[in-house]
Write a protein that holds these residues in place. Structure first.
Motif, mmCIF file in Angstrom:
data_model
loop_
_atom_site.group_PDB
_atom_site.id
_atom_site.type_symbol
_atom_site.label_atom_id
_atom_site.label_comp_id
_atom_site.label_asym_id
_atom_site.label_seq_id
_atom_site.Cartn_x
_atom_site.Cartn_y
_atom_site.Cartn_z
ATOM 1 N N UNK A 23 23.052 10.199 0.031
ATOM 2 C CA UNK A 23 21.992 11.013 -0.563
ATOM 3 C C UNK A 23 22.379 11.490 -1.963
ATOM 4 N N UNK A 24 23.633 11.872 -2.141
ATOM 5 C CA UNK A 24 24.094 12.307 -3.459
ATOM 6 C C UNK A 24 23.933 11.183 -4.485
ATOM 7 N N UNK A 25 24.414 9.991 -4.145
ATOM 8 C CA UNK A 25 24.348 8.873 -5.083
ATOM 9 C C UNK A 25 22.909 8.435 -5.335
ATOM 10 N N UNK A 26 22.087 8.456 -4.286
ATOM 11 C CA UNK A 26 20.679 8.114 -4.467
ATOM 12 C C UNK A 26 19.991 9.128 -5.378
ATOM 13 N N UNK A 94 20.035 17.944 -2.534
ATOM 14 C CA UNK A 94 20.801 17.508 -3.700
ATOM 15 C C UNK A 94 21.634 18.646 -4.305
ATOM 16 N N UNK A 95 20.998 19.779 -4.581
ATOM 17 C CA UNK A 95 21.705 20.870 -5.257
ATOM 18 C C UNK A 95 22.830 21.448 -4.398
ATOM 19 N N UNK A 101 29.118 21.333 -2.269
ATOM 20 C CA UNK A 101 29.853 20.294 -1.526
ATOM 21 C C UNK A 101 29.506 20.245 -0.047
ATOM 22 N N UNK A 102 28.424 20.942 0.353
ATOM 23 C CA UNK A 102 27.998 20.900 1.746
ATOM 24 C C UNK A 102 26.563 21.391 1.849
#
Length: 279
Positions: A23-26, A94-95, A101-102
């Protein structure tokens, strides 16, 4: 291009079961793509550009139709606020992942359901991994990134060349009448045929088509031009079919109460028809 790398990484992470990392990379890829459409001279804020872009692209990807400016595919009520799904993905997912980090307690992504589902109750917010695939899909199939993803982008019905013996409009009308379908469903099927390749599809027997669907398409529908809303639409025949006549008329059928969407005998015939009339 870095957007391409982020998408490749997101797909690999999702396939390995690392949903939050995917999800982060997307989301990074969505952010990059949003700036191609909305430069800072148009929308200064990164968050607003992300949400505006994602709301529009989700609508374009899932509805295959005209888009109302400012519209949203889905609005959820969470913690007393009405938010579009793009805002939910940005602020709640995302935020938090990028800055903390979680994910907060009660917020998660994943589960056994691979479709576009969600659960919202009080402080509980759960999205299925289908939303990660959708984030990836909206970037891959962005017209502004056509050259970047030409080898994996969703094909369009216009990528097909009509080779039938009658006028194409006449064939389309005959298809709708013969298969109790609709123009929209025919467009979705043509997109799938364009992605797989009409010539290659014509060479597969019925069991091989079903195997392709079960083993590849259902694992990543977006790669074949199919969103969850497309699968839902193909699970029903056209509006001209009512009552008990619905049974067996649709392109797809559900195997069991909560089973996967499999191609029906009628669906096989539809694919044969389209692959015989287009190249």
């Amino acid at each position: 291009m870095s957007i391409r790398k982020r998408i490749e990484e997101a797909r690999a992470l999702q396939a390995a079961g690392y949903h939050e990392a995917a999800l982060i990379l997307a989301s990074v890829a969505v952010a990059g793509a949003s700036r191609l459409t909305y430069p800072r001279t148009d929308i200064p804020g990164d968050g607003q550009a992300f949400k505006t872009y994602l709301d529009r692209r989700i609508l374009e990807t899932t509805t295959h139709g005209p888009i109302t400016p400012g519209g949203a595919f889905l609005v959820l009520s969470y913690k007393g606020k009405e938010q579009s799904i793009a805002a939910i993905l940005y602020h709640e997912y995302r935020c938090n992942l990028v800055h903390e980090a979680e994910l907060p307690s009660g917020v998660s992504i994943g589960g056994e359901d691979r479709g576009l589902s969600f659960t919202v109750a009080d402080d509980i917010l759960v999205l299925t991994e289908g939303w990660i695939r959708l984030l990836i899909d909206v970037v891959i199939n962005d017209p502004a990134l056509r050259d970047t993803f030409d080898d994996i982008r969703r094909r369009h019905p216009d990528d097909l060349t009509y080779v039938g013996g009658i006028a194409e409009e006449h064939y389309a009308n005959e298809f709708v009448d013969e298969f109790y379908s609709s123009a929209g469903r025919l467009s979705i099927i043509k997109t799938f045929v364009a992605t797989v390749g009409a010539e290659g599809l014509a060479q597969l027997d019925d069991s091989e088509i079903q195997e392709l669907w079960d083993e590849e398409v259902l694992k990543d529908p977006g790669r074949f031009g199919l969103s969850e809303s497309c699968l839902t639409g193909l699970s029903f025949p056209g509006p001209q079919v009512q009552g008990p006549d619905v049974e067996g008329r649709a392109f797809l059928y559900r195997a069991g109460k909560s089973g996967s969407a499999r191609i029906s005998d009628a669906g096989i015939k539809m694919l044969r028809s389209v692959s015989n009339h287009y190249r």
